[in-house]
Scaffold this active site. Structure first.
Site, PDB file in Angstrom:
ATOM      1  N   GLU A  46       0.835  -1.206   0.000  1.00 45.49           N
ATOM      2  CA  GLU A  46       0.000   0.000   0.000  1.00 45.49           C
ATOM      3  C   GLU A  46       0.873   1.260   0.000  1.00 45.49           C
ATOM      4  O   GLU A  46       0.568   2.248  -0.672  1.00 45.49           O
ATOM      5  CB  GLU A  46      -0.889   0.041   1.249  1.00 45.49           C
ATOM      6  CG  GLU A  46      -1.840  -1.129   1.407  1.00 45.49           C
ATOM      7  CD  GLU A  46      -1.222  -2.291   2.177  1.00 45.49           C
ATOM      8  OE1 GLU A  46      -0.046  -2.608   1.926  1.00 45.49           O
ATOM      9  OE2 GLU A  46      -1.918  -2.882   2.998  1.00 45.49           O
ATOM     10  N   CYS A 105      -2.449  -4.016   7.082  1.00 42.25           N
ATOM     11  CA  CYS A 105      -2.046  -4.380   8.447  1.00 42.25           C
ATOM     12  C   CYS A 105      -2.468  -3.304   9.439  1.00 42.25           C
ATOM     13  O   CYS A 105      -2.634  -2.132   9.090  1.00 42.25           O
ATOM     14  CB  CYS A 105      -0.548  -4.653   8.511  1.00 42.25           C
ATOM     15  SG  CYS A 105       0.462  -3.205   8.203  1.00 42.25           S
ATOM     16  N   CYS A 138      -0.561  -0.033   7.877  1.00 44.78           N
ATOM     17  CA  CYS A 138      -1.083   0.493   6.609  1.00 44.78           C
ATOM     18  C   CYS A 138      -2.517   0.976   6.783  1.00 44.78           C
ATOM     19  O   CYS A 138      -2.943   1.926   6.113  1.00 44.78           O
ATOM     20  CB  CYS A 138      -1.051  -0.591   5.529  1.00 44.78           C
ATOM     21  SG  CYS A 138       0.613  -1.043   5.073  1.00 44.78           S
ATOM     22  N   ALA A 191      13.465 -37.280  -8.958  1.00 49.32           N
ATOM     23  CA  ALA A 191      13.701 -37.642 -10.357  1.00 49.32           C
ATOM     24  C   ALA A 191      13.836 -39.160 -10.387  1.00 49.32           C
ATOM     25  O   ALA A 191      14.717 -39.719  -9.733  1.00 49.32           O
ATOM     26  CB  ALA A 191      14.973 -36.977 -10.871  1.00 49.32           C
ATOM     27  N   SER A 243      23.299 -43.274  -9.165  1.00 48.38           N
ATOM     28  CA  SER A 243      22.061 -42.569  -9.544  1.00 48.38           C
ATOM     29  C   SER A 243      22.280 -41.462 -10.573  1.00 48.38           C
ATOM     30  O   SER A 243      21.330 -40.795 -10.967  1.00 48.38           O
ATOM     31  CB  SER A 243      21.421 -41.967  -8.294  1.00 48.38           C
ATOM     32  OG  SER A 243      22.284 -40.998  -7.749  1.00 48.38           O
ATOM     33  N   ASP A 254      25.930 -38.404  -2.677  1.00 46.84           N
ATOM     34  CA  ASP A 254      26.061 -37.543  -3.867  1.00 46.84           C
ATOM     35  C   ASP A 254      26.870 -36.273  -3.621  1.00 46.84           C
ATOM     36  O   ASP A 254      27.220 -35.584  -4.578  1.00 46.84           O
ATOM     37  CB  ASP A 254      24.677 -37.087  -4.372  1.00 46.84           C
ATOM     38  CG  ASP A 254      23.792 -38.262  -4.737  1.00 46.84           C
ATOM     39  OD1 ASP A 254      24.337 -39.364  -4.927  1.00 46.84           O
ATOM     40  OD2 ASP A 254      22.561 -38.073  -4.813  1.00 46.84           O
ATOM     41  N   ARG A 310      22.153 -22.771  -9.763  1.00 47.28           N
ATOM     42  CA  ARG A 310      23.235 -22.449 -10.707  1.00 47.28           C
ATOM     43  C   ARG A 310      22.747 -22.303 -12.140  1.00 47.28           C
ATOM     44  O   ARG A 310      23.293 -21.540 -12.917  1.00 47.28           O
ATOM     45  CB  ARG A 310      24.334 -23.523 -10.642  1.00 47.28           C
ATOM     46  CG  ARG A 310      24.969 -23.637  -9.273  1.00 47.28           C
ATOM     47  CD  ARG A 310      26.118 -24.607  -9.235  1.00 47.28           C
ATOM     48  NE  ARG A 310      25.765 -25.968  -9.623  1.00 47.28           N
ATOM     49  CZ  ARG A 310      25.134 -26.847  -8.844  1.00 47.28           C
ATOM     50  NH1 ARG A 310      24.772 -26.501  -7.624  1.00 47.28           N
ATOM     51  NH2 ARG A 310      24.854 -28.059  -9.272  1.00 47.28           N
ATOM     52  N   GLY A 321      16.565 -38.539  -0.451  1.00 46.46           N
ATOM     53  CA  GLY A 321      16.472 -39.936  -0.854  1.00 46.46           C
ATOM     54  C   GLY A 321      15.193 -40.578  -0.330  1.00 46.46           C
ATOM     55  O   GLY A 321      14.378 -39.918   0.318  1.00 46.46           O
ATOM     56  N   PRO A 322      15.042 -41.886  -0.621  1.00 48.65           N
ATOM     57  CA  PRO A 322      13.781 -42.560  -0.289  1.00 48.65           C
ATOM     58  C   PRO A 322      13.397 -42.515   1.186  1.00 48.65           C
ATOM     59  O   PRO A 322      12.214 -42.409   1.500  1.00 48.65           O
ATOM     60  CB  PRO A 322      14.036 -44.012  -0.717  1.00 48.65           C
ATOM     61  CG  PRO A 322      15.127 -43.931  -1.731  1.00 48.65           C
ATOM     62  CD  PRO A 322      15.971 -42.753  -1.359  1.00 48.65           C
TER      63      PRO A 322
HETATM   64  C1  AOF Z   1       0.194  -5.186   4.447  1.00 48.93           C
HETATM   65  N1  AOF Z   1       0.826  -4.966   3.258  1.00 48.93           N
HETATM   66  O1  AOF Z   1       2.410  -5.405   1.769  1.00 48.93           O
HETATM   67  C2  AOF Z   1       2.320  -6.742   3.671  1.00 48.93           C
HETATM   68  C3  AOF Z   1       1.628  -7.013   4.888  1.00 48.93           C
HETATM   69  O2  AOF Z   1       7.226  -6.485   9.833  1.00 48.93           O
HETATM   70  P1  AOF Z   1       6.302  -5.786   8.878  1.00 48.93           P
HETATM   71  O3  AOF Z   1       5.948  -4.411   9.312  1.00 48.93           O
HETATM   72  O4  AOF Z   1       6.754  -5.844   7.445  1.00 48.93           O
HETATM   73  O5  AOF Z   1       4.905  -6.609   8.944  1.00 48.93           O
HETATM   74  C4  AOF Z   1       4.816  -7.904   8.457  1.00 48.93           C
HETATM   75  C5  AOF Z   1       3.392  -8.394   8.574  1.00 48.93           C
HETATM   76  O6  AOF Z   1       2.516  -7.490   7.905  1.00 48.93           O
HETATM   77  C6  AOF Z   1       3.173  -9.749   7.897  1.00 48.93           C
HETATM   78  O7  AOF Z   1       3.384 -10.822   8.787  1.00 48.93           O
HETATM   79  C7  AOF Z   1       1.724  -9.647   7.458  1.00 48.93           C
HETATM   80  O8  AOF Z   1       0.860  -9.899   8.539  1.00 48.93           O
HETATM   81  C8  AOF Z   1       1.606  -8.176   7.079  1.00 48.93           C
HETATM   82  N2  AOF Z   1       2.025  -8.019   5.665  1.00 48.93           N
HETATM   83  N3  AOF Z   1       0.574  -6.226   5.222  1.00 48.93           N
HETATM   84  O9  AOF Z   1      -0.704  -4.443   4.827  1.00 48.93           O
HETATM   85  C9  AOF Z   1       1.862  -5.686   2.844  1.00 48.93           C
HETATM   86  N4  AOF Z   1       3.408  -7.470   3.304  1.00 48.93           N
HETATM   87 ZN    ZN Z   2       0.996  -3.005   6.031  1.00 47.99          ZN
END
Ligand code: AOF
Ligand code: ZN
Length: 361
Positions: free
Chosen positions: A55, A78, A87, A157, A171, A203, A210, A291-292
């Site tokens: 945002e 958030c 935000c 694989a 292998s 291995d 790469r 591996g398995p």
């Molecule tokens: C949003 N917009 O683009 C993202 C969000 O440590 P911070 O401040 O970067 O917060 C990380 C947390 O914020 C993450 O765990 C998730 O809950 C939220 N991510 N929120 O509004 C964003 N990346």
């Molecule tokens: Zn945010």
């Protein structure tokens, strides 16, 4: 275009932007598009952990004035102070007309409170637009938040008869160069690559990227008794070795000198604890290239989400099959895949699908 179609159109743009944030783990992939009067005035996505949220990027791109505009953001804004400020508060102060989002944030620090702040401030909020697509793009973050483990992909694989090695252990190489390039592309999409000490001893793999663009993920070795040789190629750029509490501290010290980080986890819930620790290290996406016996234990434990099986048109006869350590008594109990896709790489076939036991996102 009806408002629903318009909302889907701009949300699709925001989702496409969010996919650029492939290296933002442990954070989610988030994109944002701001529109006014039918045109896009700002775009942004979350580029990396610790950096500005989507945002903030989009508001900057719009030049700061978004009053009355529509904000399309793939994840709920958030509401908490993390590495960056909330935000939702920023949006409230800038007074957009509407905030349209795809999914709510499962992070318990947010979990609906971002939407609530916006609604309380009189901003119209709409959610659930292109929800399925957004959940898929954020499958790693959602798995870690909701299940406490990363999204796990098993990569193997094998020959037509499912073998990954001859009886004597040989292998190299089962699949061709095209398939091996694809493996490096898959590696680059993950946060960590996991193998067992058996593969390290047999291995001596580097487990780096790469033959494709992108950074090399964290390397992880399961080694209950610390048999990893200090000169193993996998330790070169650093690696995490998970071992048991009883493993020798002398061996641990030698391996630490060689660049390894030693983490001891319980014997009773070894794999579960490994996955939990990896979550703590910020791993949203884990690829298992082992591996398995390691592959089988993830499959038997129901701890895998996705399979990427490269099948080469070769017959290896009585060898070691990729899941040969798993055993089932009833056909109803065998693991099955859904949403399966088949792609050709040179002479080889990639069969990629989701395990039916993989929890809903
Ligand atoms: C949003 N917009 O683009 C993202 C969000 O440590 P911070 O401040 O970067 O917060 C990380 C947390 O914020 C993450 O765990 C998730 O809950 C939220 N991510 N929120 O509004 C964003 N990346
Ligand atoms: Zn945010």
């Amino acid at each position: 275009m009806s408002i629903n179609n318009t909302d889907e159109y701009y949300m699709r743009c925001a989702l496409e932007l969010s996919a650029n944030g492939a290296e933002c783990s442990p954070n989610p992939r988030v994109g944002c598009v701001i529109t006014r009067g039918g045109s896009i005035i700002g775009k942004g996505w979350h580029k990396k952990c610790g950096g500005p949220h989507a945002e903030v990027e989009a508001v900057r791109d719009a030049g700061g004035d978004i009053e009355g505009a529509d904000v399309y953001v793939t994840l709920e804004p958030c509401s908490h102070y993390g590495k960056t400020p909330p935000c939702a508060d920023m949006l409230v102060s800038l007074r957009p007309g509407r905030v349209i989002s795809s999914i709510s944030d499962p992070n318990p620090k947010v979990a609906g409170q971002g939407f609530e702040k916006l609604r309380n401030a009189g901003i119209e909020v709409k959610t659930g637009v292109l929800e399925e697509e957004c959940r898929w793009i954020n499958r790693g973050f959602l798995r870690r938040m909701k299940e406490g483990r990363p999204w796990t992909m098993i990569k193997c694989a094998a020959s037509l008869d499912g073998m990954v090695a001859l009886k004597n252990g040989k292998s190299k190489w089962i699949t061709g160069p095209e398939a091996r390039t694809c493996v490096h592309e898959l590696r680059a999409e993950n946060d960590a690559l996991l193998t067992g000490v058996g593969t390290v001893l047999a291995d001596d793999p580097e487990m780096t990227v790469r033959y494709a663009a992108g950074r090399s993920p964290l390397r992880v070795v399961l080694d209950r008794t610390l048999r990893t040789p200090p000169k193993a190629a996998i330790l070169k750029g650093g690696a995490v070795i998970f071992t048991l509490p009883s493993a020798s501290s002398e061996k641990a010290a030698v391996l630490e000198d060689a660049g390894a980080r030693i983490v001891r986890v319980s014997c009773d819930n070894f794999l579960g604890d490994v996955l939990k620790e990896l979550c703590g290290m910020g791993v949203n996406y884990l690829m298992i290239e082992a591996g398995p016996s390691v592959t089988s234990s993830f499959i038997s434990g129901g701890l895998c989400d996705e399979l990427a099986l490269f099948v080469a048109p070769k017959i290896m006869g009585n060898g070691r099959s990729f899941a040969g350590g798993a055993e089932f008594q009833e056909m109803e109990d065998i693991p099955r895949l859904k949403d399966v896709k088949y792609t050709k790489y040179g002479r080889d076939l990639l069969i990629r699908g989701l395990f039916e036991c993989s929890p809903d996102l």
